[in-house]
Scaffold this motif. Sequence first.
Motif: not given
Length: 85
Positions: A15-20, A48-49, A67-70, A75-83
């Motif tokens: 997945c891919r995270f976008y920071p708040k 989160a990362w 790296l993000m605080a919130a 978004v689902d993303d087959d190439r990226d990683y997040c957690g």
Amino acid sequence: MAVFALQAGAEERHCRFYPKAGLIASAYDLVGAEACKAACVATQGCAAWSYTPHNFRPDTGPGWCRLMAAVDEEVDDDRDYCGRL
């Protein structure tokens, strides 16, 4: 950026995270999602990362670690990683 052992319970998925409210840190020299996750563990305030491997050497080359605080959006993303920690 120091890299330490991972804390238990830190999940990882495609997945891919976008920071708040902006990024705590961003790095282009880490290799692999595990290194990005470890950087989050070692960074105060990181909850989160998100990691994008470079497409010219996705398994051995550096990628883009964010790296993000919130998290604002996931978004689902087959190439990226997040957690989250």
